[in-house]
Design an enzyme around this catalytic site. Structure first.
Site, PDB file in Angstrom:
ATOM      1  N   GLU A 106       0.827  -1.211   0.000  1.00  0.00           N
ATOM      2  CA  GLU A 106       0.000   0.000   0.000  1.00  0.00           C
ATOM      3  C   GLU A 106       0.857   1.255   0.000  1.00  0.00           C
ATOM      4  OE1 GLU A 106      -3.204   0.213  -0.476  1.00  0.00           O
ATOM      5  OE2 GLU A 106      -3.220  -1.965  -0.692  1.00  0.00           O
ATOM      6  N   SER A 192      18.602  -7.800  -9.758  1.00  0.00           N
ATOM      7  CA  SER A 192      17.382  -7.942 -10.559  1.00  0.00           C
ATOM      8  C   SER A 192      17.464  -8.971 -11.684  1.00  0.00           C
ATOM      9  CB  SER A 192      16.985  -6.591 -11.151  1.00  0.00           C
ATOM     10  OG  SER A 192      16.512  -5.734 -10.144  1.00  0.00           O
ATOM     11  N   HIS A 322       2.693 -10.192  -9.470  1.00  0.00           N
ATOM     12  CA  HIS A 322       4.138 -10.390  -9.567  1.00  0.00           C
ATOM     13  C   HIS A 322       4.862  -9.271  -8.813  1.00  0.00           C
ATOM     14  CE1 HIS A 322       8.141 -11.139 -11.143  1.00  0.00           C
ATOM     15  NE2 HIS A 322       8.189  -9.878 -11.525  1.00  0.00           N
ATOM     16  N   SER A 323       4.434  -8.057  -9.031  1.00  0.00           N
ATOM     17  CA  SER A 323       4.999  -6.897  -8.354  1.00  0.00           C
ATOM     18  C   SER A 323       3.980  -5.771  -8.444  1.00  0.00           C
ATOM     19  CB  SER A 323       6.319  -6.462  -9.027  1.00  0.00           C
ATOM     20  OG  SER A 323       6.066  -5.901 -10.308  1.00  0.00           O
TER      21      SER A 323
END
Length: 432
Positions: A106, A192, A322-323
């Site tokens: 959030e 990443s 996923h993200s």
């Protein structure tokens, strides 16, 4: 009567086969067809008929589990002997992770951080594997193993500071959020690009193998999507051929961003690649923390005793997106998510298990959830107030000796800021 007749028929058939085999021993040309070939690249029996093999030629690799969906132990002899404090730490870590995911997700939606990835549905893999390892074992994570950090002792404050990139972030703001690392807890910093950690983990394991009286192993986490990368195949092959004490743990959560596993690969998942490449392999229920614990504990013993790698495929389901850059409702039905949230939740299974042992109850659960939530909210508010790293950090701590071109850029930037300070919120950055 029918069963007895069937058994007698099988015995008769077997007797005929043995008799036929023995009777051919005087015929050299027949013996030649049944002996194993001795090629350098394969030692296998000869065949006289063409038969192509595919994923349906073998039974699927079974999924090992200890708990059913009600938190009941299926086979008592498989229940691990884990002490009370560790069991409670495992569950508390799962709740803390879940609350951190809710609030930081959030937080990103409110524009307070740039990016976030949740761990919903995979908490059991984190705590089950982390509890089975020694704190000195070396961890190479992907980017959905925050529970491993928490279980090993990383604090919520350390993880939140990293996500906010403030001056207490060990990475000094250079990494994206959720790219944690902890030298103190033997966890290599996350990067990443997919699968780059896999050959690195194998190399680290090979180095440990060469240490006299080594008692450390390496564990490498990756997803089934990362297993499609060339680095994954190279890592598996090097691990097997170099006899490395490494556990390759695949979190098969069903989706590589928006690509479902059915489109990601053919065949019997990731585990089927293990035996083909010479890795000891097991497939486990990743929503069952005790099954993951048993598998990793046994794997750790095996890799240290034999210097042979182990591949573990932990089957799970990625409940969240996923993200924060993804909307999974565009490619999967909500009913599918609900099923895995309600019926296959690792947190629910483990809570029921603890309640059945008299170690946990509903009131304790509510109190711990509230405490975890308050911890994250308080930590987040404190992280926002901390200053950002000095702007020079984006140019420093990359090269051991800063190249002249970078020195020139820093000098130009310094002159620019002195000339136009009113255009930059320098009061938000740490001073030199």
């Amino acid at each position: 009567m029918a069963l007895k007749c069937g058994v007698d028929f099988v015995r008769l058939h077997a007797f005929k086969q043995v008799f036929r085999l023995l009777s051919t021993h005087t015929q050299p040309n027949v013996v030649q067809h049944i002996k194993n070939a001795d090629f350098p690249g394969a030692r296998a029996p000869y065949a006289t008929e063409i038969k192509f093999l595919n994923e349906n030629s073998y039974d699927p690799i079974p999924i090992y589990r200890v708990l059913d969906n009600s938190g009941e132990v299926i086979d008592n002899k498989e229940e691990p002997n884990i002490d009370k404090d560790t069991l409670l730490n495992m569950y508390k870590t799962m709740i803390q992770l879940s609350q951190m995911d809710k609030i930081l997700y959030e937080s990103q939606r409110q524009g307070r951080i740039s990016f976030y990835m949740t761990n919903y549905g995979e908490e059991g893999i984190h705590v089950g594997s982390a509890a089975a390892l020694s704190p000195k074992d070396l961890v190479f994570a992907q980017y959905r193993e925050a529970g491993v950090f928490l279980f090993r002792g990383s604090t919520v404050t350390e993880l939140v500071n990293q996500c906010y990139g403030n001056n207490e972030d060990p990475g000094k703001g250079k990494q994206m959020p959720v790219h944690y690392g902890s030298k103190q807890h033997n966890i290599v910093t996350i990067s990443s690009p997919l699968a780059t950690q896999m050959p690195q983990a194998v190399g680290a394991a090979y180095a440990l193998k060469r240490v006299p009286n080594n008692d450390r192993c390496v564990i490498c986490y990756f997803g089934e999507g990362a297993a499609s990368e060339g680095d994954a195949h190279a890592a598996f092959n090097f691990a097997a051929t170099l006899d490395c004490p490494v556990i390759m743990l695949c979190r098969n959560n069903g989706y590589a961003i928006s690509t479902p596993s059915g489109e990601q690969y053919r065949g019997d998942g990731i585990a089927a690649r293990g035996p083909a490449l010479g890795l000891n392999t097991i497939r486990v229920d990743g929503t069952d923390p005790l099954a993951v614990y048993n598998a990793v504990a046994r794997a750790r013993d095996l890799v240290l005793d034999t210097n042979k790698p182990v591949l573990i495929e932990a089957m799970s389901y990625r409940v969240g997106h996923h993200s924060t850059s993804d909307d999974s409702s565009a490619y999967r039905p909500l009913e599918e998510i609900d099923k895995w949230t309600k019926d296959e939740s690792p947190i629910q299974k483990f809570r029921l298990y603890l309640e059945g042992k008299g170690l946990w109850d509903e009131e304790t659960d509510k109190a711990w959830i509230k405490e975890c939530r308050n911890t994250v909210v308080r930590t987040m508010q404190e992280a926002e107030k901390k200053k950002l790293p000095h702007w020079k950090e984006m140019l420093e701590d990359v090269y051991y000796d800063m190249p002249p071109r970078i020195q020139k850029q820093m000098q130009k930037m310094e002159e620019h800021l002195k000339k136009y300070p009113e255009h930059y919120p320098l009061n938000r950055y740490q001073s030199e």
